[in-house]
Design a protein around this motif. Structure first.
Motif, PDB file in Angstrom:
ATOM      1  N   TRP B 101      -7.342  12.246  31.948  1.00 54.63           N
ATOM      2  CA  TRP B 101      -7.779  13.437  32.689  1.00 54.63           C
ATOM      3  C   TRP B 101      -8.808  14.164  31.829  1.00 54.63           C
ATOM      4  N   THR B 102     -10.059  13.738  31.948  1.00 54.62           N
ATOM      5  CA  THR B 102     -11.092  14.220  31.040  1.00 54.62           C
ATOM      6  C   THR B 102     -11.431  15.688  31.255  1.00 54.62           C
ATOM      7  N   GLU B 103     -11.546  16.081  32.521  1.00 59.61           N
ATOM      8  CA  GLU B 103     -12.023  17.441  32.777  1.00 59.61           C
ATOM      9  C   GLU B 103     -11.630  17.869  34.186  1.00 59.61           C
ATOM     10  N   GLU B 104     -11.562  19.171  34.377  1.00 62.16           N
ATOM     11  CA  GLU B 104     -11.419  19.728  35.714  1.00 62.16           C
ATOM     12  C   GLU B 104     -12.603  20.648  35.951  1.00 62.16           C
ATOM     13  N   LEU B 105     -13.486  20.229  36.859  1.00 57.08           N
ATOM     14  CA  LEU B 105     -14.601  21.092  37.248  1.00 57.08           C
ATOM     15  C   LEU B 105     -14.197  21.872  38.480  1.00 57.08           C
ATOM     16  N   ILE B 106     -14.876  22.976  38.702  1.00 57.08           N
ATOM     17  CA  ILE B 106     -14.566  23.829  39.838  1.00 57.08           C
ATOM     18  C   ILE B 106     -15.731  23.826  40.803  1.00 57.08           C
ATOM     19  N   TRP B 107     -15.424  23.619  42.073  1.00 58.57           N
ATOM     20  CA  TRP B 107     -16.412  23.861  43.111  1.00 58.57           C
ATOM     21  C   TRP B 107     -16.163  25.265  43.654  1.00 58.57           C
ATOM     22  N   HIS B 108     -17.030  26.187  43.277  1.00 55.73           N
ATOM     23  CA  HIS B 108     -16.939  27.566  43.741  1.00 55.73           C
ATOM     24  C   HIS B 108     -17.745  27.671  45.032  1.00 55.73           C
ATOM     25  N   LYS B 109     -17.057  27.866  46.148  1.00 56.58           N
ATOM     26  CA  LYS B 109     -17.713  27.850  47.462  1.00 56.58           C
ATOM     27  C   LYS B 109     -18.329  29.203  47.765  1.00 56.58           C
ATOM     28  N   LYS B 110     -19.597  29.171  48.085  1.00 51.95           N
ATOM     29  CA  LYS B 110     -20.255  30.428  48.422  1.00 51.95           C
ATOM     30  C   LYS B 110     -19.771  30.965  49.753  1.00 51.95           C
ATOM     31  N   ASN B 111     -19.580  30.091  50.714  1.00 48.72           N
ATOM     32  CA  ASN B 111     -19.143  30.532  52.037  1.00 48.72           C
ATOM     33  C   ASN B 111     -17.804  29.900  52.367  1.00 48.72           C
ATOM     34  N   CYS B 112     -16.743  30.553  51.981  1.00 53.43           N
ATOM     35  CA  CYS B 112     -15.442  29.974  52.229  1.00 53.43           C
ATOM     36  C   CYS B 112     -14.919  30.425  53.582  1.00 53.43           C
ATOM     37  N   TYR B 113     -13.828  29.811  53.993  1.00 53.43           N
ATOM     38  CA  TYR B 113     -13.227  30.081  55.286  1.00 53.43           C
ATOM     39  C   TYR B 113     -12.823  31.554  55.396  1.00 53.43           C
ATOM     40  N   PRO B 114     -13.037  32.144  56.562  1.00 60.58           N
ATOM     41  CA  PRO B 114     -12.645  33.547  56.728  1.00 60.58           C
ATOM     42  C   PRO B 114     -11.155  33.679  56.994  1.00 60.58           C
ATOM     43  N   GLY B 115     -10.696  34.891  57.067  1.00 57.01           N
ATOM     44  CA  GLY B 115      -9.288  35.116  57.366  1.00 57.01           C
ATOM     45  C   GLY B 115      -8.744  36.239  56.509  1.00 57.01           C
ATOM     46  N   LYS B 116      -7.592  36.751  56.891  1.00 58.74           N
ATOM     47  CA  LYS B 116      -6.943  37.804  56.101  1.00 58.74           C
ATOM     48  C   LYS B 116      -5.443  37.614  56.152  1.00 58.74           C
ATOM     49  N   TRP B 117      -4.817  37.706  54.988  1.00 60.66           N
ATOM     50  CA  TRP B 117      -3.379  37.555  54.898  1.00 60.66           C
ATOM     51  C   TRP B 117      -2.819  38.666  54.033  1.00 60.66           C
ATOM     52  N   PRO B 118      -1.575  39.002  54.274  1.00 61.82           N
ATOM     53  CA  PRO B 118      -1.014  40.124  53.520  1.00 61.82           C
ATOM     54  C   PRO B 118      -0.811  39.795  52.044  1.00 61.82           C
ATOM     55  N   ASN B 119      -0.725  38.534  51.689  1.00 63.71           N
ATOM     56  CA  ASN B 119      -0.307  38.183  50.329  1.00 63.71           C
ATOM     57  C   ASN B 119      -1.289  37.307  49.564  1.00 63.71           C
ATOM     58  N   ARG B 120      -2.470  37.087  50.118  1.00 63.54           N
ATOM     59  CA  ARG B 120      -3.447  36.287  49.358  1.00 63.54           C
ATOM     60  C   ARG B 120      -4.838  36.513  49.917  1.00 63.54           C
ATOM     61  N   ARG B 122      -8.931  34.971  50.518  1.00 61.61           N
ATOM     62  CA  ARG B 122      -9.566  33.733  50.978  1.00 61.61           C
ATOM     63  C   ARG B 122      -9.761  32.773  49.816  1.00 61.61           C
ATOM     64  N   ASP B 123      -9.585  31.512  50.103  1.00 62.20           N
ATOM     65  CA  ASP B 123      -9.659  30.482  49.075  1.00 62.20           C
ATOM     66  C   ASP B 123     -11.108  30.035  48.928  1.00 62.20           C
ATOM     67  N   ALA B 124     -11.693  30.293  47.784  1.00 62.83           N
ATOM     68  CA  ALA B 124     -13.122  30.043  47.609  1.00 62.83           C
ATOM     69  C   ALA B 124     -13.410  28.967  46.570  1.00 62.83           C
ATOM     70  N   TRP B 125     -12.398  28.158  46.229  1.00 62.27           N
ATOM     71  CA  TRP B 125     -12.676  27.117  45.223  1.00 62.27           C
ATOM     72  C   TRP B 125     -11.830  25.870  45.457  1.00 62.27           C
ATOM     73  N   GLU B 126     -12.356  24.756  44.990  1.00 62.83           N
ATOM     74  CA  GLU B 126     -11.603  23.500  45.022  1.00 62.83           C
ATOM     75  C   GLU B 126     -11.711  22.802  43.677  1.00 62.83           C
ATOM     76  N   ARG B 127     -10.760  21.932  43.440  1.00 66.69           N
ATOM     77  CA  ARG B 127     -10.757  21.179  42.184  1.00 66.69           C
ATOM     78  C   ARG B 127     -11.651  19.949  42.281  1.00 66.69           C
ATOM     79  N   LEU B 128     -12.350  19.664  41.205  1.00 66.76           N
ATOM     80  CA  LEU B 128     -13.086  18.406  41.061  1.00 66.76           C
ATOM     81  C   LEU B 128     -12.548  17.758  39.787  1.00 66.76           C
ATOM     82  N   LEU B 129     -11.537  16.917  39.962  1.00 66.38           N
ATOM     83  CA  LEU B 129     -10.848  16.337  38.815  1.00 66.38           C
ATOM     84  C   LEU B 129     -11.608  15.119  38.317  1.00 66.38           C
ATOM     85  N   GLN B 130     -11.934  15.131  37.040  1.00 69.08           N
ATOM     86  CA  GLN B 130     -12.641  13.994  36.464  1.00 69.08           C
ATOM     87  C   GLN B 130     -11.684  13.122  35.661  1.00 69.08           C
ATOM     88  N   PHE B 131     -11.598  11.854  36.062  1.00 72.00           N
ATOM     89  CA  PHE B 131     -10.755  10.887  35.360  1.00 72.00           C
ATOM     90  C   PHE B 131     -11.622   9.762  34.787  1.00 72.00           C
TER      91      PHE B 131
END
Lengths: 283, 283
Positions: B101-120, B122-131
Motif C-alpha cells: 500500500w504505497t500511497e493514498e491520494l485524495i480526489w477532492h471533488k469540486k462539485n460534489c453531490y448536493p444534499g443536507k443531513w442532520p449529522n454530516r 456533503r461528501d467531497a472526496w474519494e480515495r485513490l489507493l495506490q498499490f
DNA sequence: GTTCCGCATGAATCGATAG
DNA sequence: ACTATCGATTCATGCGGAA
C-alpha cells in the motif's frame, strides 16, 4: 460569562483518569505521530502505536458526554516505502471499544512545503477522524456555513419558468430543485473537506495546526459554556481558541516547556478582541 | 506507432484469468461501490465487499508487471450512521496478498453531490489507493508537473481544456524563443491531492470520472506503448484516454450496453489527432 | 468566432411510513 | 423488531443554444 481553562502537566495516560465521566462535549487532538517528537512520548514505534493509543481512547470514551464528539487528527507515516496501517487498525479497534466511526473529514493543506521524493509526491492532506458514542450527537451546522460560490451571481440573475417551481430531476434520483429558493441566500453548508493553509510560524512545536481548524470544530460541535478537551495540548492552539470562543477547556501536556508556554499565553489573551469572524472557504 | 485497444465483454472475475501474467503497466479502475448502482450492477452488500473483491485483486497481482502500479478509486458508504469499514479491511487483506500500500491520494471533488443531513456534510472526496508489487516502480514525475502559480491551490487545473488553451495562448503570445526554459522554471511537482470536478454531462453512465484523472495517472505511471487495464470499464473514460495517449489498453465490462457504447466511441475516435499513427482495435 | 446565459445533472443519506 | 420503499433536501459544473 465565565470561562474556565484548566491546564494539566503530565502524561495523559495518567491524568485522564482523574477527569470526570460524561463531562466533555468535544475532544479535539492531534497526538504525537509515530517516531516523531521522540523525546516527549519516547517515540512510539509504528507497530506499537495501536496498543499505545487504545487505553487512551478507552478513557476518552468514558469522559465524553453521550452526545459529544471526538475528532482525531492523524496521518500515517511512510515505513519501508509503504503507508503504515496503524491508523486503519486503530479505527477498527476503537470500534470494538464501542466508538462509532461517524465520518472521515479531510484537511486539505493549501500550502504544504515544496519537496521531491523519487516515489511519491508531497503530502497535502491529513485525516480528521470523527468518532461518536451514539448516532445522535450535537451538531450546529449553521455555525459553519460558508459563502455561496460565485456561480450563484450569474445563475440567479434571471430565473426561468422551471426555476420558480420545484423541478424534479429526471434520472429518478429523487432530487429536484427550486432555484428561486436560493435568491438572497448567501451562505451554504460546507463539505467534509477543509481547505486550509498550514500555519508557517514556528511555534517551537512540531505539530501545529492552524487556528481555523479548532475554531471550525468548536463552532460545529459545541456551544458557549461547553467543555473542550485536548489530551495532547502541545502549543495549545485548541485550548487558546476554545477560551477565545467562551468554551471551558482542559489541556494536558507532558512537557513543562509547552505547559508553561500555554499558561502564559492563556493569561495574556485579550477576551474582547475575538469576534469569531474567520471564514472557512469551500473550494 | 501502433496502439492496441482491446475490449472484453464479460465478468472480470472470469475474464481476468485469460490475461497474461506480468503484462500490464498500470491498472486504473473504479469498481462498483457497495449497494450503489444497484439497478445496473446488482449491488454488493457492504459486509460481503471484501470477500467479493479479493479474488479480483489476486488476479490483478498476477497480471501487473513487477514495476507496474494499481490505482483503486473507492469510497465507503454510510451504513447505520457510520462509515463502513470495508475499505480499511480491503487494504489490510490486500497486503496479505503481498500488495504494497504505497500511497493514498485524495480526489477532492469540486462539485460534489448536493444534499443536507442532520449529522454530516456533503461528501467531497474519494480515495485513490495506490498499490504496487515492489518498492521500486515506474514513476515519471516530470510528466505531471504543474505551473507554479497553481501549485498551492489546485494540482490539475492545468489539465482542463480551458487551462490548456490559456497556457498555449500564454506561450504563444509573449515568451517567444525560450518557451521550454520558461516551462521548466515555472513548474513544480504536484501533491497527493487531486482537485477536480466530476463530469456531469450526459455520458449514459452514473459514475464517470473526469478525463483529467486517468490522464494524470497514465502520464505518471506509463510511457507511450505501455499497457493500461481497467477491469471495470463502465463508460470507458480510462480506455479512451489511454488510446488518445498512445497507450495500449484492455477494458473489461460486464454490461453489453456499456461495452457497445465504448466500442463505438473507440471506433469514431478522430484518428487524425494521432498524426497518422495506426490504431488497432480488438473486440 | 466568441461570449453569455439557461438549465440538467451527479458513487447520497436520513427519517418516516409501510409491509 | 426488522427490512423495504419513499419523500425531502442541495450546490457547482459544463454543455448547448442564443446573442
Amino acid at each position: 460569562m465565565e470561562v474556565t481553562t484548566k491546564l494539566i502537566l503530565g502524561d495523559c495516560r495518567e491524568k485522564l483518569k482523574e477527569l470526570e465521566s460524561n463531562s466533555v462535549d468535544l475532544i479535539l487532538t492531534s497526538p504525537p505521530y509515530c517516531d516523531s517528537r521522540k523525546k516527549t512520548y519516547g517515540g512510539i514505534h509504528p507497530d506499537k502505536y495501536v496498543e499505545w493509543f487504545l487505553p487512551i481512547s478507552q478513557e476518552l470514551l468514558r469522559i465524553l458526554k453521550h452526545d459529544g464528539t471526538f475528532v482525531l487528527n492523524i496521518k500515517e507515516r511512510v515505513v519501508g516505502g509503504e503507508r503504515h496501517t496503524y491508523v486503519l487498525q486503530l479505527i477498527l479497534e476503537m470500534r470494538k471499544q464501542s466508538w462509532l466511526w461517524t465520518e472521515e473529514l479531510i484537511w486539505h493543506k493549501k500550502n504544504c512545503y515544496p519537496g521531491k521524493w523519487p516515489n511519491r509526491f508531497r503530502d497535502a492532506w491529513e485525516r480528521l477522524l470523527q468518532f461518536n458514542k451514539n448516532e445522535k450527537f450535537n451538531m450546529y451546522q449553521e455555525e459553519v456555513m460558508v459563502p455561496v460560490g460565485n456561480w450563484a451571481e450569474t445563475r440567479l440573475k434571471s430565473l426561468s419558468k422551471t426555476d420558480r417551481i420545484r423541478d424534479n430531476a429526471k434520472n429518478g434520483s429523487g432530487f429536484g430543485k427550486n432555484v428561486s429558493n436560493w435568491i438572497n441566500r448567501d451562505k451554504v453548508y460546507p463539505t467534509n473537506v477543509l481547505h486550509l493553509a498550514t500555519e508557517c510560524n514556528n511555534k517551537n512545536h512540531s505539530a501545529v495546526f492552524p487556528e481555523a481548524l479548532p475554531e471550525w470544530f468548536i463552532k460545529l460541535f459545541t456551544k458557549e459554556g461547553d467543555t473542550v478537551l485536548d489530551p495532547f495540548m502541545g502549543s495549545g492552539t485548541t485550548i487558546v481558541v476554545a477560551q477565545q470562543m467562551i468554551r471551558d477547556s482542559i489541556g494536558i501536556e507532558i512537557l513543562p516547556k509547552y505547559y508553561e508556554m500555554v499558561k502564559n499565553k492563556i493569561k495574556t489573551t485579550d477576551r474582547h478582541l475575538f469576534r469569531g469572524e474567520k471564514i472557512l472557504c469551500n473550494y
